[in-house]
Design an enzyme around this catalytic site. Sequence first.
Site, short mmCIF file in Angstrom:
data_model
loop_
_atom_site.label_atom_id
_atom_site.label_comp_id
_atom_site.label_asym_id
_atom_site.label_seq_id
_atom_site.Cartn_x
_atom_site.Cartn_y
_atom_site.Cartn_z
N ARG A 163 -7.48 0.18 -6.12
CA ARG A 163 -8.09 1.44 -5.88
C ARG A 163 -7.84 2.50 -6.56
O ARG A 163 -7.06 3.00 -7.55
CB ARG A 163 -6.51 1.23 -4.69
CG ARG A 163 -6.38 -0.53 -3.38
CD ARG A 163 -5.72 0.07 -2.69
NE ARG A 163 -6.44 0.48 -2.06
CZ ARG A 163 -5.22 1.74 -0.38
NH1 ARG A 163 -4.46 1.58 -0.67
NH2 ARG A 163 -6.31 2.12 0.38
N ARG A 174 1.25 -1.36 -0.03
CA ARG A 174 -0.20 0.15 0.28
C ARG A 174 1.29 1.10 0.13
O ARG A 174 2.45 0.84 0.54
CB ARG A 174 -0.97 -0.18 0.83
CG ARG A 174 -0.31 -1.05 2.42
CD ARG A 174 0.70 -0.22 3.01
NE ARG A 174 0.02 1.34 3.35
CZ ARG A 174 0.88 2.38 3.85
NH1 ARG A 174 2.60 1.94 4.11
NH2 ARG A 174 0.96 3.53 3.47
N GLY A 175 0.02 2.06 0.02
CA GLY A 175 1.27 3.71 -0.06
C GLY A 175 1.41 3.79 -2.00
O GLY A 175 1.63 2.98 -2.20
N ALA A 176 0.44 5.02 -2.10
CA ALA A 176 0.19 5.51 -3.53
C ALA A 176 1.50 5.10 -4.03
O ALA A 176 1.66 4.60 -5.52
CB ALA A 176 0.04 6.56 -3.98
N ASN A 196 -5.08 12.12 0.51
CA ASN A 196 -3.82 11.60 1.60
C ASN A 196 -5.21 10.83 3.07
O ASN A 196 -6.27 10.98 2.62
CB ASN A 196 -3.46 12.36 1.65
CG ASN A 196 -1.66 11.52 2.62
OD1 ASN A 196 -1.96 10.29 2.13
ND2 ASN A 196 -1.64 11.29 3.75
N LYS A 197 -4.40 9.79 3.65
CA LYS A 197 -5.08 9.15 3.66
C LYS A 197 -6.36 10.20 5.35
O LYS A 197 -5.94 10.51 5.48
CB LYS A 197 -3.48 8.33 5.29
CG LYS A 197 -4.30 7.63 6.18
CD LYS A 197 -5.35 7.17 5.89
CE LYS A 197 -5.30 5.47 4.65
NZ LYS A 197 -5.75 5.03 3.92
N ASP A 239 -1.68 11.04 -2.19
CA ASP A 239 -1.95 9.92 -2.87
C ASP A 239 -2.54 10.55 -4.41
O ASP A 239 -2.59 10.11 -5.58
CB ASP A 239 -3.67 9.28 -2.55
CG ASP A 239 -2.94 8.42 -1.28
OD1 ASP A 239 -2.84 9.17 0.12
OD2 ASP A 239 -2.57 6.71 -1.80
N GLN A 244 -1.84 2.64 10.19
CA GLN A 244 -0.67 2.51 9.17
C GLN A 244 0.50 3.04 9.75
O GLN A 244 1.74 3.22 9.78
CB GLN A 244 -0.35 3.43 7.80
CG GLN A 244 -1.43 2.46 6.75
CD GLN A 244 -3.08 2.90 6.90
OE1 GLN A 244 -3.69 2.83 8.33
NE2 GLN A 244 -3.55 2.26 5.72
O1 MRU Z 1 -4.42 3.39 2.22
P1 MRU Z 1 -2.27 3.21 2.28
O2 MRU Z 1 -2.41 2.73 3.92
O3 MRU Z 1 -2.36 3.04 0.54
O4 MRU Z 1 -3.27 4.80 2.62
C1 MRU Z 1 -1.42 4.93 1.89
C2 MRU Z 1 -1.20 7.19 2.37
O5 MRU Z 1 -2.71 7.25 2.65
C3 MRU Z 1 -0.68 7.36 2.09
O6 MRU Z 1 -0.35 8.74 2.88
C4 MRU Z 1 -0.01 8.04 0.58
O7 MRU Z 1 0.16 7.14 -0.18
C5 MRU Z 1 1.12 8.45 0.92
S1 MRU Z 1 2.86 7.19 0.82
C6 MRU Z 1 3.81 8.15 -0.23
#
Ligand code: MRU
Length: 350
Positions: free
Chosen positions: A89, A46-48, A247-248, A237, A196
């Site tokens: 996603r 996970r993470g963009a 973002n999250k 994201d 996270q």
């Molecule tokens: O749902 P996730 O864990 O994929 O969400 C991740 C985030 O919101 C991060 O802050 C974002 O992807 C940036 S990662 C460098």
Amino acid sequence: MSFHTLAWKGDRLVLLDQTLLPGAEVYREYTDYRGVAEAISGMVVRGAPAIGVTAAFGIALAARELGRDGAEELCRRLEPVYETLLATRPTAVNLSWAVERMRRRAEGLVGRPGEEAIEALEVEALAILREDVAANRRLGRLGAELLPTRATVLTHCNAGALATAGYGTALGVVRAAVEAGKQIEVLADETRPLLQGARLTAWELLRDGIPVTLLTDNMAGYRLGRGGVDAVLVGADRIAGNGDVANKIGTYPLSVLAREHGVPFYVAAPLSTIDFSVEDGSRIPIEERSGLEVTHWAGVPVAPAGVSVWNPAFDVTPASNVSAIITEAGIARPPYRESLRLLAQASPAP
Ligand code: MRU
């Protein structure tokens, strides 16, 4: 780095299973794009940026399976592969960015033999991986200059090595500041509902010996109000053309708190996270996930059975709450419509 978020082994992709952290460090192998798509939707990875790089390798794996009859046939057969990966996603634009880049590469190979196309797509995925780490290192160095020599930084979710091909975006800034000799302490929001911050940010910073203090999300306001926090630093994201930042979930209220308390709110992200096709944040698709993530933890109910749940995975922070956007091409300041365009134009497209 003592762990690998993702690694390519020539014929398979290896992912660190982030659903099991911090309890167990388990690496899973993927030889099939369908498994890769499930790993993305199930948040093994996970993470963009990490999602984008993983999808690129999913396409490289699909090419191995579907590419023997030449590049033209491969392009046709890859269409449902792209669809499967894109459906995993919706919010992180790095996913469609990487898929489109792989598609362009495949289409540029029409007329070439299958073996050549298979190899070229593997090389392209590897380039995306390498460029992601390089971008993080560069934006890390640029962002580190924004932090004082001794700094306390509040972050949300995980925008670290675990969320990228390596080094991290927001945590890349922290790492670069530490490497530059600065004394940095990180306050990590727990980040409900999937934790996270607690499970991943705390884990990877402890691994690196970077001081980190964990707080639950609802403690951030009190902590900011007490003073002594030098910056809020988060990843993204998707960033709209006007600088609005998805973002999250929980990032937006943090930006309001930062503004209220006069603390700079920085977003660190590679250019691949900026979506100029989206005018403003209201157009960014926000993923909604299963209510079970809110009603249960590790299979144990934490809410009464039958309660209805709303579980958006991301929120949108208006550009007006963002002090700066740190990219590998430079630091953008408001007004973002101009500054982001200038940075993107100055950086040659791959
Ligand atoms: O749902 P996730 O864990 O994929 O969400 C991740 C985030 O919101 C991060 O802050 C974002 O992807 C940036 S990662 C460098």
